[in-house]
Design a protein around this motif. Structure first.
Motif, PDB file in Angstrom:
ATOM      1  N   GLU A 136       0.846  -1.200   0.000  1.00  0.00           N
ATOM      2  CA  GLU A 136       0.000   0.000   0.000  1.00  0.00           C
ATOM      3  C   GLU A 136       0.876   1.243   0.000  1.00  0.00           C
ATOM      4  O   GLU A 136       0.549   2.250  -0.624  1.00  0.00           O
ATOM      5  N   HIS A 137       1.996   1.148   0.711  1.00  0.00           N
ATOM      6  CA  HIS A 137       2.962   2.248   0.755  1.00  0.00           C
ATOM      7  C   HIS A 137       4.341   1.668   1.039  1.00  0.00           C
ATOM      8  O   HIS A 137       4.463   0.582   1.619  1.00  0.00           O
ATOM      9  N   ILE A 138       5.372   2.398   0.622  1.00  0.00           N
ATOM     10  CA  ILE A 138       6.757   1.980   0.815  1.00  0.00           C
ATOM     11  C   ILE A 138       7.486   3.079   1.566  1.00  0.00           C
ATOM     12  O   ILE A 138       7.364   4.261   1.218  1.00  0.00           O
ATOM     13  N   ILE A 139       8.218   2.690   2.587  1.00  0.00           N
ATOM     14  CA  ILE A 139       9.058   3.632   3.329  1.00  0.00           C
ATOM     15  C   ILE A 139      10.516   3.319   3.030  1.00  0.00           C
ATOM     16  O   ILE A 139      10.966   2.172   3.208  1.00  0.00           O
ATOM     17  N   ALA A 140      11.247   4.315   2.564  1.00  0.00           N
ATOM     18  CA  ALA A 140      12.687   4.178   2.309  1.00  0.00           C
ATOM     19  C   ALA A 140      13.429   4.981   3.366  1.00  0.00           C
ATOM     20  O   ALA A 140      13.254   6.199   3.455  1.00  0.00           O
ATOM     21  N   ALA A 141      14.249   4.316   4.160  1.00  0.00           N
ATOM     22  CA  ALA A 141      14.914   4.967   5.293  1.00  0.00           C
ATOM     23  C   ALA A 141      16.263   5.549   4.885  1.00  0.00           C
ATOM     24  O   ALA A 141      17.313   5.233   5.463  1.00  0.00           O
ATOM     25  N   TRP A 142      16.217   6.391   3.874  1.00  0.00           N
ATOM     26  CA  TRP A 142      17.385   7.160   3.439  1.00  0.00           C
ATOM     27  C   TRP A 142      16.864   8.355   2.649  1.00  0.00           C
ATOM     28  O   TRP A 142      15.694   8.385   2.234  1.00  0.00           O
ATOM     29  N   PRO A 143      17.678   9.370   2.412  1.00  0.00           N
ATOM     30  CA  PRO A 143      17.216  10.536   1.658  1.00  0.00           C
ATOM     31  C   PRO A 143      17.254  10.285   0.150  1.00  0.00           C
ATOM     32  O   PRO A 143      18.252   9.766  -0.378  1.00  0.00           O
ATOM     33  N   GLY A 164      17.642   8.690   7.083  1.00  0.00           N
ATOM     34  CA  GLY A 164      18.199   7.610   7.890  1.00  0.00           C
ATOM     35  C   GLY A 164      17.630   7.606   9.302  1.00  0.00           C
ATOM     36  O   GLY A 164      17.613   8.642   9.979  1.00  0.00           O
ATOM     37  N   ILE A 165      17.176   6.469   9.756  1.00  0.00           N
ATOM     38  CA  ILE A 165      16.534   6.357  11.072  1.00  0.00           C
ATOM     39  C   ILE A 165      17.564   5.899  12.093  1.00  0.00           C
ATOM     40  O   ILE A 165      18.095   4.794  12.013  1.00  0.00           O
ATOM     41  N   PRO A 308      24.288  15.991   7.989  1.00  0.00           N
ATOM     42  CA  PRO A 308      22.863  16.368   8.029  1.00  0.00           C
ATOM     43  C   PRO A 308      22.116  16.080   6.729  1.00  0.00           C
ATOM     44  O   PRO A 308      20.882  15.947   6.741  1.00  0.00           O
ATOM     45  N   ARG A 309      22.844  15.931   5.629  1.00  0.00           N
ATOM     46  CA  ARG A 309      22.185  15.607   4.354  1.00  0.00           C
ATOM     47  C   ARG A 309      21.597  14.199   4.359  1.00  0.00           C
ATOM     48  O   ARG A 309      20.754  13.880   3.519  1.00  0.00           O
ATOM     49  N   TRP A 310      21.997  13.354   5.327  1.00  0.00           N
ATOM     50  CA  TRP A 310      21.413  12.021   5.443  1.00  0.00           C
ATOM     51  C   TRP A 310      20.060  12.079   6.155  1.00  0.00           C
ATOM     52  O   TRP A 310      19.352  11.086   6.236  1.00  0.00           O
ATOM     53  N   GLN A 311      19.715  13.241   6.651  1.00  0.00           N
ATOM     54  CA  GLN A 311      18.371  13.561   7.158  1.00  0.00           C
ATOM     55  C   GLN A 311      17.919  12.626   8.285  1.00  0.00           C
ATOM     56  O   GLN A 311      16.804  12.101   8.283  1.00  0.00           O
ATOM     57  N   THR A 312      18.775  12.446   9.281  1.00  0.00           N
ATOM     58  CA  THR A 312      18.382  11.630  10.425  1.00  0.00           C
ATOM     59  C   THR A 312      17.463  12.375  11.380  1.00  0.00           C
ATOM     60  O   THR A 312      16.669  11.736  12.090  1.00  0.00           O
ATOM     61  N   ALA A 313      17.564  13.695  11.424  1.00  0.00           N
ATOM     62  CA  ALA A 313      16.737  14.458  12.363  1.00  0.00           C
ATOM     63  C   ALA A 313      15.259  14.299  12.011  1.00  0.00           C
ATOM     64  O   ALA A 313      14.812  14.702  10.933  1.00  0.00           O
ATOM     65  N   GLY A 314      14.498  13.683  12.888  1.00  0.00           N
ATOM     66  CA  GLY A 314      13.056  13.526  12.688  1.00  0.00           C
ATOM     67  C   GLY A 314      12.662  12.408  11.751  1.00  0.00           C
ATOM     68  O   GLY A 314      11.480  12.275  11.413  1.00  0.00           O
ATOM     69  N   ALA A 315      13.605  11.549  11.333  1.00  0.00           N
ATOM     70  CA  ALA A 315      13.285  10.519  10.332  1.00  0.00           C
ATOM     71  C   ALA A 315      12.280   9.504  10.859  1.00  0.00           C
ATOM     72  O   ALA A 315      11.331   9.120  10.157  1.00  0.00           O
TER      73      ALA A 315
END
Length: 334
Positions: A136-143, A164-165, A308-315
């Motif tokens: 139904e939906h896909i979550i990708a844990a990277w930017p 990134g989580i 910070p470009r890996w976007q871990t804040a709030g992932a």
């Protein structure tokens, strides 16, 4: 109620599930054969029978359609029976799957919408394609800006790249390396490694200008919370597992990434993305003794300011928001 299937290999899937589920507002039940996950973020835990304890595996891919469905395997039958019983009893709004094509197919056949957690690497095989089709939906844990694989673009309209989580998201980052000899921290996980403490000792004896520390390497200490060591390392040497990379990114430390062999080239794809975007230095194998000074210098030059470009804040919160929103929409349509 939401179900969350957690793959038992290593600790990464469990750590990611805990981070996401801690941010969910909808109650969630964990379904896993991994060691008992922390219960505070789960309303319930279903301990699944293992499906890989048999002596032999007969036609485990079902003629190339699936990844692991060995014929006439009692463990597999019992495990899937547990999932069916839970779904029939609880009637969940949806099931998050991290990761199993077989559980994805089973849940969808029972009428339960599935959120699939994507994995890096070459996922063009029939089994992965089927799982992503059914999702139904896909979550990708990277930017997406850092890694946008061609095979996932077919499902762009139902994919959310959350970054990134890391379990360390939100931790204070005001400390840093101390004075003195630079400290090199070598990290390994429980998903499998070809490293040993002998490798670390050779490095320490050859390059005494650095302080060498290892965590998780066979023969080295295991630390449940390595945040202090991460934050105070001058350079981190790590495999390219998704959680390890996200943890290094959250700590903002210069890094040397050495991908470990994994199915579908998972870690090599992540390491290549990090190197291409100059977030870290990456090498394909454990370096020779003579290579270390150059690599440490290169990692120090790259630094940690691009992490910070890996976007871990709030992932994890972004992933939870997607799941919560979908669960509420499905529940409202019942």
């Amino acid at each position: 109620m939401i179900g969350y299937y957690i793959h038992h290999h290593g600790q990464g899937h469990r750590a990611r599930a805990k981070s996401i589920c801690s941010a969910l507002t909808t109650p969630v039940t964990a379904l896993t054969s991994a060691p008992q996950p922390d219960a505070e973020c789960f309303a319930d835990v279903v301990c699944l029978v293992r499906d890989d304890d048999g002596d032999t595996a007969e036609n485990p891919t079902a003629n190339g359609v699936l990844h692991w469905a060995p014929a006439l395997d009692r463990g597999l039958a019992s495990r899937m029976g547990q999932v069916v019983h839970w779904i029939d009893t609880v009637r969940p709004s949806l099931l998050v799957v991290d990761v199993s094509v077989e559980v994805t197919v089973l849940a969808r056949l029972l009428g339960v919408p599935v959120v699939v957690v994507a994995m890096p690497g070459d996922r063009t095989d029939p089994a992965h394609h089927l799982g992503y089709q059914l999702a139904e939906h896909i979550i990708a844990a990277w930017p997406q800006e850092m890694y946008d694989p061609l095979w996932l673009r077919e499902f762009a309209d139902k994919t959310t790249f959350v970054g990134g989580i890391s379990r360390f998201d939100g931790r204070p980052t005001d400390d840093g390396p101390s004075a003195g000899r630079p400290r090199v921290l070598v990290l390994s996980g429980t998903g499998g490694s070809n490293l040993s403490m002998d490798d670390i000792r050779l490095c320490a004896n050859q390059h005494r200008g650095y302080r060498w520390q290892a965590l998780g390497v066979p023969g080295a200490p295991w630390v449940d919370d390595p945040w202090p060591q991460l934050r105070t390392a001058d350079v981190v040497v790590s495999h390219a597992g998704q959680n390890a990379v996200a943890d290094v990114a959250a700590a903002g430390r210069p890094a040397i990434i050495i991908p470990q062999p994994r199915p579908f080239g998972e870690q090599h794809a992540t390491a290549a993305a990090l190197a291409a975007n100059e977030l870290a230095v990456s090498v394909p194998r454990w370096p020779s003794l003579t290579e270390w000074p150059h690599l440490i210098e290169a990692a120090t030059t790259v630094g940690g300011h691009r992490w910070p470009r890996w976007q871990t804040a709030g992932a994890a919160g972004r992933a939870a928001a997607v799941i919560d929103s979908l669960a509420k929409r499905i529940e409202a349509s019942r």
